[in-house]
Design a protein around this motif. Structure first.
Motif, PDB file in Angstrom:
ATOM      1  N   ASP A  74     -13.627  -7.019   0.382  1.00 55.07           N
ATOM      2  CA  ASP A  74     -12.133  -7.197   0.766  1.00 55.07           C
ATOM      3  C   ASP A  74     -11.163  -7.197   1.832  1.00 55.07           C
ATOM      4  N   THR A  75     -11.684  -6.210   2.528  1.00 53.90           N
ATOM      5  CA  THR A  75     -11.486  -6.197   3.945  1.00 53.90           C
ATOM      6  C   THR A  75     -11.572  -6.645   4.740  1.00 53.90           C
ATOM      7  N   GLY A  76     -12.970  -7.044   4.707  1.00 54.26           N
ATOM      8  CA  GLY A  76     -13.645  -7.971   5.806  1.00 54.26           C
ATOM      9  C   GLY A  76     -12.799  -9.597   5.905  1.00 54.26           C
ATOM     10  N   ALA A  77     -12.850 -10.068   4.397  1.00 46.18           N
ATOM     11  CA  ALA A  77     -12.300 -10.922   4.499  1.00 46.18           C
ATOM     12  C   ALA A  77     -10.774 -10.942   4.630  1.00 46.18           C
ATOM     13  N   LEU A  78      -9.959 -10.355   4.297  1.00 50.46           N
ATOM     14  CA  LEU A  78      -8.658 -10.022   4.810  1.00 50.46           C
ATOM     15  C   LEU A  78      -7.759 -10.399   5.890  1.00 50.46           C
ATOM     16  N   GLU A  79      -8.778  -8.871   6.641  1.00 48.44           N
ATOM     17  CA  GLU A  79      -8.120  -9.138   8.416  1.00 48.44           C
ATOM     18  C   GLU A  79      -8.922 -10.527   8.542  1.00 48.44           C
ATOM     19  N   CYS A  80     -10.183 -11.233   8.180  1.00 48.46           N
ATOM     20  CA  CYS A  80     -10.529 -12.431   9.024  1.00 48.46           C
ATOM     21  C   CYS A  80      -9.250 -12.968   8.603  1.00 48.46           C
ATOM     22  N   ALA A  81      -9.116 -12.949   7.412  1.00 47.57           N
ATOM     23  CA  ALA A  81      -7.884 -14.274   7.541  1.00 47.57           C
ATOM     24  C   ALA A  81      -6.690 -13.899   8.627  1.00 47.57           C
ATOM     25  N   MET A  82      -5.807 -12.926   8.996  1.00 49.01           N
ATOM     26  CA  MET A  82      -5.007 -12.109   9.548  1.00 49.01           C
ATOM     27  C   MET A  82      -5.047 -12.296  10.593  1.00 49.01           C
ATOM     28  N   TRP A  83      -6.669 -12.109  11.727  1.00 44.46           N
ATOM     29  CA  TRP A  83      -7.005 -12.843  12.470  1.00 44.46           C
ATOM     30  C   TRP A  83      -6.849 -13.567  12.798  1.00 44.46           C
ATOM     31  N   THR A  84      -7.162 -14.695  12.322  1.00 50.66           N
ATOM     32  CA  THR A  84      -7.370 -15.950  12.392  1.00 50.66           C
ATOM     33  C   THR A  84      -5.979 -16.947  12.065  1.00 50.66           C
ATOM     34  N   MET A  85      -5.225 -16.607  11.429  1.00 52.95           N
ATOM     35  CA  MET A  85      -4.270 -16.583  10.816  1.00 52.95           C
ATOM     36  C   MET A  85      -3.126 -17.177  11.906  1.00 52.95           C
ATOM     37  N   LEU A  86      -2.247 -15.450  12.057  1.00 50.82           N
ATOM     38  CA  LEU A  86      -1.743 -14.685  12.220  1.00 50.82           C
ATOM     39  C   LEU A  86      -1.421 -15.243  13.281  1.00 50.82           C
ATOM     40  N   ARG A  87      -0.248 -16.010  14.137  1.00 51.76           N
ATOM     41  CA  ARG A  87       0.043 -15.869  15.190  1.00 51.76           C
ATOM     42  C   ARG A  87       1.253 -15.228  15.935  1.00 51.76           C
ATOM     43  N   PRO A  88       1.128 -14.825  17.723  1.00 53.16           N
ATOM     44  CA  PRO A  88       2.343 -13.927  18.541  1.00 53.16           C
ATOM     45  C   PRO A  88       3.495 -15.612  18.216  1.00 53.16           C
ATOM     46  N   ASP A  89       3.565 -16.233  18.802  1.00 51.01           N
ATOM     47  CA  ASP A  89       4.465 -17.318  18.234  1.00 51.01           C
ATOM     48  C   ASP A  89       5.438 -17.167  17.452  1.00 51.01           C
ATOM     49  N   ARG A  90       5.144 -16.795  16.306  1.00 50.97           N
ATOM     50  CA  ARG A  90       5.609 -16.736  15.163  1.00 50.97           C
ATOM     51  C   ARG A  90       5.768 -15.768  14.181  1.00 50.97           C
ATOM     52  N   PRO A  91       7.244 -15.824  13.082  1.00 50.89           N
ATOM     53  CA  PRO A  91       7.212 -14.464  12.904  1.00 50.89           C
ATOM     54  C   PRO A  91       6.477 -14.305  11.526  1.00 50.89           C
ATOM     55  N   ALA A  92       6.564 -13.217  11.411  1.00 54.48           N
ATOM     56  CA  ALA A  92       5.460 -12.841   9.975  1.00 54.48           C
ATOM     57  C   ALA A  92       5.511 -11.558   9.224  1.00 54.48           C
ATOM     58  N   THR A  93       5.768 -11.489   8.188  1.00 54.59           N
ATOM     59  CA  THR A  93       6.389 -10.601   7.300  1.00 54.59           C
ATOM     60  C   THR A  93       5.241  -9.638   6.617  1.00 54.59           C
ATOM     61  N   VAL A  94       4.722  -8.295   6.358  1.00 57.26           N
ATOM     62  CA  VAL A  94       3.567  -7.398   6.251  1.00 57.26           C
ATOM     63  C   VAL A  94       4.328  -6.919   5.345  1.00 57.26           C
ATOM     64  N   ALA A  95       3.787  -6.982   4.138  1.00 55.76           N
ATOM     65  CA  ALA A  95       4.607  -6.022   3.288  1.00 55.76           C
ATOM     66  C   ALA A  95       3.550  -4.876   1.509  1.00 55.76           C
ATOM     67  N   ALA A  96       4.220  -4.250   1.830  1.00 62.94           N
ATOM     68  CA  ALA A  96       3.102  -2.810   1.508  1.00 62.94           C
ATOM     69  C   ALA A  96       3.847  -1.741   0.139  1.00 62.94           C
ATOM     70  N   TRP A  97       3.316  -1.669  -0.780  1.00 66.35           N
ATOM     71  CA  TRP A  97       4.154  -0.370  -1.691  1.00 66.35           C
ATOM     72  C   TRP A  97       2.749   0.490  -1.682  1.00 66.35           C
ATOM     73  N   GLU A  98       1.341   0.558  -1.193  1.00 63.60           N
ATOM     74  CA  GLU A  98       0.411   1.450  -1.531  1.00 63.60           C
ATOM     75  C   GLU A  98       0.145   1.554  -0.163  1.00 63.60           C
ATOM     76  N   SER A  99      -1.115   2.109  -0.355  1.00 65.55           N
ATOM     77  CA  SER A  99      -2.694   2.967   0.448  1.00 65.55           C
ATOM     78  C   SER A  99      -2.834   1.421   1.353  1.00 65.55           C
ATOM     79  N   PHE A 100      -3.120   0.255   0.850  1.00 65.95           N
ATOM     80  CA  PHE A 100      -3.585  -0.554   1.685  1.00 65.95           C
ATOM     81  C   PHE A 100      -2.906  -1.804   1.761  1.00 65.95           C
ATOM     82  N   GLY A 101      -2.041  -1.910   1.498  1.00 66.74           N
ATOM     83  CA  GLY A 101      -1.071  -2.122   2.144  1.00 66.74           C
ATOM     84  C   GLY A 101      -0.399  -2.101   3.272  1.00 66.74           C
TER      85      GLY A 101
END
Length: 385
Positions: A74-101
């Motif tokens: 899951d780590t590889g899949a999730l980080e792949c999504a982050m690395w290929t989809m999140l953009r510096p020119d767009r606002p982003a929110t990462v929400a977490a309530w435990e270790s992996f988040g």
């Protein structure tokens, strides 16, 4: 002092990952014709595609979404999504309530260094104010907190047709909770969680909106080969037909297929949901009836039906020092592991001192019912020294 209970669980596997194999599992039942063959052979690709197609069918993934097998769980899949989809020119929110988040927060802050980033976090057992996330923002969140036992109660905070893309780490939720696919753009999970399969491979599920983001955007940061989803400027659809980026384990693939076919035989995801719900009810009802325990999650609407987490309370426990409190769950787990009663049900290492019992669909109700009196017995042994 109370005598040891008479009955032990037949299958004492209560780890939250890798989770228990389904009842009746045997290595001898796995199909092995693909072993020793190239994963690029027609047989190898057909078995990988079968795993993809079964996953898509069982999870009710929309037809126009892509489902692919990824390296690094899951780590590889999730980080792949982050690395290929999140953009510096767009606002982003990462929400977490435990270790992996919190790992995804660190990725966004320290690795991707997103300049328009907002982070939301909450203590174990709580969930941050998700409704405060602007609909224009890209968002990364964990559907179910594997290490806290807190899940999102609904997806009302995600608007239909929102401008931002939604990246969902669902690794301890799929096959136990229904996914709201219309509001999810990239969803990831690993084989080792709810289906009790082997580790190292992850799944990436992409909506048409996610595909459009990937095709229209070339990240400024370097992309390792394992994250490269495009070929000639377009999504590499071969990845989503079983032509994996790197060499997969065909033995792990056959094990995953075995779990999927077992679930299909039970009645599909609805049956898996029912099994997880019934299992979790056994444990949560017991927690409520046990005065020296409390669920780590106070709000019943936010309590998971997979990794149920609970902490200790009461005068005796609260009279202990912090170090002594931390030893209580460790000693309980050791007493029961030494007797082959229950394995690996200790709380996560970064969580408050606690126990965590996996209740996903591969666990049998009778085994849970047999485990709980043993925990009561072990607690009495620890309390009385």
């Amino acid at each position: 002092m109370t005598d040891e209970p008479a009955l032990k669980p037949e299958r004492p596997f209560f780890s939250s990952g890798p989770t228990a194999k389904h009842k009746g599992w045997s290595a001898s039942n796995l199909k092995t014709k693909s072993l020793g063959r190239s994963h690029r052979s027609s047989l190898g690709k057909s078995r990988l595609k079968h795993a993809i197609d079964l996953s898509k069918e069982l999870l009710g993934v929309p037809e126009d979404y892509l489902v692919g097998i990824m390296p690094a769980s899951d780590t590889g899949a999730l980080e792949c999504a982050m690395w290929t989809m999140l953009r510096p020119d767009r606002p982003a929110t990462v929400a977490a309530w435990e270790s992996f988040g919190n790992v995804w927060i660190q990725d966004a802050v320290k690795q991707l260094k997103l300049p328009k980033l907002t982070t939301l976090d909450a203590d174990y057992g709580e969930i941050p104010d998700l409704a405060s996330i602007p609909q224009d923002n890209d968002v990364v969140f964990t559907w179910n907190g594997t290490t806290s036992g807190a899940k999102i109660p609904d997806t009302d905070w995600l608007a239909e047709g929102r401008a931002g893309v939604t990246i969902n780490d669902a690794t301890s939720a799929v096959f136990a909770m229904e996914m709201d696919w219309a509001k999810l753009d990239a969803t990831t999970y690993s084989w080792q969680k709810v289906m009790g399969s082997e580790a190292q491979h992850g799944m990436l599920i992409l909506s048409p909106k996610a595909i459009e983001r990937i095709e229209s955007y070339d990240p400024e940061w370097p992309l390792p080969k394992l994250f490269r989803l495009k070929k000639g400027g377009r999504i590499n659809e071969g990845i989503f037909r079983g032509e994996t980026i790197n060499t997969p384990s065909m033995l792990a693939t056959e094990d995953y297929i075995d779990a999927l076919e077992w679930a299909q035989g039970l009645g599909g995801r609805a049956a898996m949901f029912e099994r997880a719900d019934a299992n979790a009810k056994i444990v949560t009802d017991w927690i409520e009836a046990t005065p020296w325990l409390r669920n780590m999650v106070a709000d019943p609407a936010k309590r998971t039906n997979t990794g149920v987490c609970f902490v200790f309370q009461g005068d005796w426990y609260e009279s202990l020092s912090g170090e002594e409190q931390a030893e209580v769950p460790k000693r309980i787990v050791k007493l029961l592991e030494d007797r082959d009663v229950g394995y690996d049900f200790n709380g996560y290492r970064d969580a408050p001192p606690s126990l965590r019992i996996w209740c996903g669909g591969t666990v049998e109700q009778e085994d849970l019912k047999r485990l709980l009196p043993w925990i009561e017995w072990a607690y009495e042994q620890v309390r009385n020294g």
